[in-house]
Design a protein around this motif. Structure first.
Motif, PDB file in Angstrom:
ATOM      1  N   PRO A  54      -4.293  28.197 127.583  1.00 24.80           N
ATOM      2  CA  PRO A  54      -5.369  28.730 128.433  1.00 24.80           C
ATOM      3  C   PRO A  54      -4.881  29.296 129.759  1.00 24.80           C
ATOM      4  O   PRO A  54      -5.353  30.352 130.201  1.00 24.80           O
ATOM      5  N   GLU A  55      -3.912  28.641 130.372  1.00 27.27           N
ATOM      6  CA  GLU A  55      -3.438  29.096 131.680  1.00 27.27           C
ATOM      7  C   GLU A  55      -2.572  30.352 131.590  1.00 27.27           C
ATOM      8  O   GLU A  55      -2.289  30.995 132.607  1.00 27.27           O
ATOM      9  N   GLU A  56      -2.159  30.730 130.363  1.00 25.63           N
ATOM     10  CA  GLU A  56      -1.318  31.924 130.194  1.00 25.63           C
ATOM     11  C   GLU A  56      -2.141  33.188 129.919  1.00 25.63           C
ATOM     12  O   GLU A  56      -1.605  34.297 129.973  1.00 25.63           O
ATOM     13  N   ARG A  57      -3.409  33.019 129.647  1.00 26.92           N
ATOM     14  CA  ARG A  57      -4.202  34.144 129.128  1.00 26.92           C
ATOM     15  C   ARG A  57      -4.537  35.200 130.179  1.00 26.92           C
ATOM     16  O   ARG A  57      -4.662  36.376 129.854  1.00 26.92           O
ATOM     17  N   ASP A  58      -4.698  34.809 131.413  1.00 30.07           N
ATOM     18  CA  ASP A  58      -5.084  35.785 132.443  1.00 30.07           C
ATOM     19  C   ASP A  58      -4.097  36.941 132.541  1.00 30.07           C
ATOM     20  O   ASP A  58      -4.495  38.096 132.722  1.00 30.07           O
ATOM     21  N   PHE A  59      -2.806  36.636 132.410  1.00 28.24           N
ATOM     22  CA  PHE A  59      -1.787  37.664 132.593  1.00 28.24           C
ATOM     23  C   PHE A  59      -1.214  38.198 131.278  1.00 28.24           C
ATOM     24  O   PHE A  59      -0.514  39.208 131.272  1.00 28.24           O
ATOM     25  N   ASN A  60      -1.522  37.527 130.175  1.00 31.77           N
ATOM     26  CA  ASN A  60      -0.834  37.882 128.932  1.00 31.77           C
ATOM     27  C   ASN A  60      -1.752  38.187 127.751  1.00 31.77           C
ATOM     28  O   ASN A  60      -1.264  38.429 126.652  1.00 31.77           O
ATOM     29  N   GLN A  61      -3.032  38.178 127.974  1.00 35.76           N
ATOM     30  CA  GLN A  61      -3.966  38.494 126.885  1.00 35.76           C
ATOM     31  C   GLN A  61      -4.856  39.664 127.297  1.00 35.76           C
ATOM     32  O   GLN A  61      -5.483  39.647 128.351  1.00 35.76           O
ATOM     33  N   THR A  62      -4.922  40.661 126.437  1.00 31.60           N
ATOM     34  CA  THR A  62      -5.789  41.811 126.672  1.00 31.60           C
ATOM     35  C   THR A  62      -6.601  42.066 125.409  1.00 31.60           C
ATOM     36  O   THR A  62      -6.042  42.128 124.304  1.00 31.60           O
ATOM     37  N   ARG A  88       3.007  37.904 124.443  1.00 25.08           N
ATOM     38  CA  ARG A  88       1.843  38.625 124.940  1.00 25.08           C
ATOM     39  C   ARG A  88       0.902  38.853 123.756  1.00 25.08           C
ATOM     40  O   ARG A  88       1.352  39.124 122.636  1.00 25.08           O
TER      41      ARG A  88
END
Length: 347
Positions: A54-62, A88
């Motif tokens: 969850p904490e990785e999604r802001d910068f790595n999920q589009t 990513r």
């Protein structure tokens, strides 16, 4: 009872994808497609859940949507490297709406190892003759989900319940299938809602459970109507038709489709029986039904010899046409169902 190899294979591949991504093993590209969206959606949700914390999604999920983007934008995002994460994730939903979709084949020829690209086509599929499908088939994973036919739904429901460690009575599966149609997602949703209302620890679902929790009557539904027609029980069939046709959500085309399917199965069974004696299990496999229902079809075969059966099928086609407004027809669906039921009983 015979299973449709297509849906069995699709279910197995979907389960395989879910297991693999749960273990951290990802394909660089997923093409999830098909007229039936249940399995593509399920696989996409599993990938999105497993790919990033969850904490990785802001910068790595589009997440893109086909109507709002183009292949160049999606490919550029997919070529970016992850930030403080192993991978990513780029998801293209409603991909069938993107006019330049085929242009993604260029990226898919050499996808970035650190990117997971998911192409989700809901209710549609890629052209297998073109580059995108061929390329993803070589370098990634393709999941295609085909729609089930009406007569396959009760079998799918039984398999689905078994996959969840549950049992369901054959008549309950028929009833649930009539309520949800061929919408697998709706069946799953209705099951979740029903289980919340059943006693904790329930391991088998009955027709009474379906009736009480989903809002469909065991007495007045297409399943009971075709059963009465098979037995040529005029009083029961006409009464059920009148009650069924009076329901607010009743639509004749859905009814004629189910009735036609029922009598077409009778025709198929008669044709096979003409070639030699069959066991009850063989009959169930031919019909694509639970052996629980074979006795009803035996009765129908006796009541509808071939000439009579052909007249029944012709009547169903006639009323299906009328129910869709053919020839300027404006008779209410309820009356048309009663007319059709009377015609079937009179042949």
């Amino acid at each position: 009872m015979a299973r449709n190899p297509a849906y069995v294979e699709t279910a197995a591949l979907c389960d395989k994808i879910i297991r693999e991504v749960g273990a951290g093993n990802f394909s660089p590209v997923y093409l999830l497609m098909g007229e039936e969206p249940y399995y593509p959606d399920k696989a996409c949700d599993a990938i999105m859940e497993a790919a990033l914390a969850p904490e990785e999604r802001d910068f790595n999920q589009t997440v893109f949507y086909g109507l709002d983007t183009d292949a160049g934008t999606v490919a550029s995002e997919a070529r970016c490297y992850p930030m403080m994460a192993e991978r990513r994730l780029v998801v293209l939903k409603e991909a069938q709406s993107m006019k330049s979709l085929e242009d993604l084949a260029t990226y898919c020829e050499e996808p970035l190892d650190s990117t997971v690209l998911v192409i989700l086509m809901r209710g549609a599929k890629a052209d297998k003759r073109k580059a995108l499908y061929k390329t993803v088939s070589k370098v990634g994973t393709v999941l295609e989900s085909q729609p089930l036919r009406d007569y396959e739904i009760s079998r799918w429901i039984s398999d689905y319940y078994a996959s969840r460690g549950l049992g369901i009575d054959p008549d309950a599966a028929e009833l649930l299938g009539e309520s949800a149609g061929t919408d697998l997602g709706k069946i799953a949703l209705e099951t979740d809602k029903m289980l919340k209302n059943l006693p904790e620890g329930t391991t088998r679902v009955t027709a009474e459970d379906v009736e009480n929790n989903i809002g469909i009557s065991r007495q007045f539904n297409i399943f009971e109507l075709t059963k009465a027609l098979s037995a040529r029980n005029s009083q029961s069939a006409l009464y059920i038709a009148a009650r069924l046709g009076s329901e607010a959500k009743f639509a004749l085309p859905m009814a004629t489709s189910a009735i036609f399917g029922h009598f077409y199965r009778i025709l198929t069974l008669e044709a096979r029986m003409a070639k030699g004696q069959l066991s009850q299990q063989e009959k169930a496999a031919i019909l694509g039904v639970n052996p629980f229902f074979v006795r009803e079809y035996d009765q129908a075969v006796a009541n509808y010899p071939l000439p009579r059966l052909m007249r029944v099928l012709a009547a169903i086609e006639e009323y299906d046409y009328k129910g869709k407004g053919g020839a300027g027809q404006d008779t209410e669906d309820k009356e048309l169902l009663l007319e059709l039921t009377s015609k079937i009983l009179a042949v």
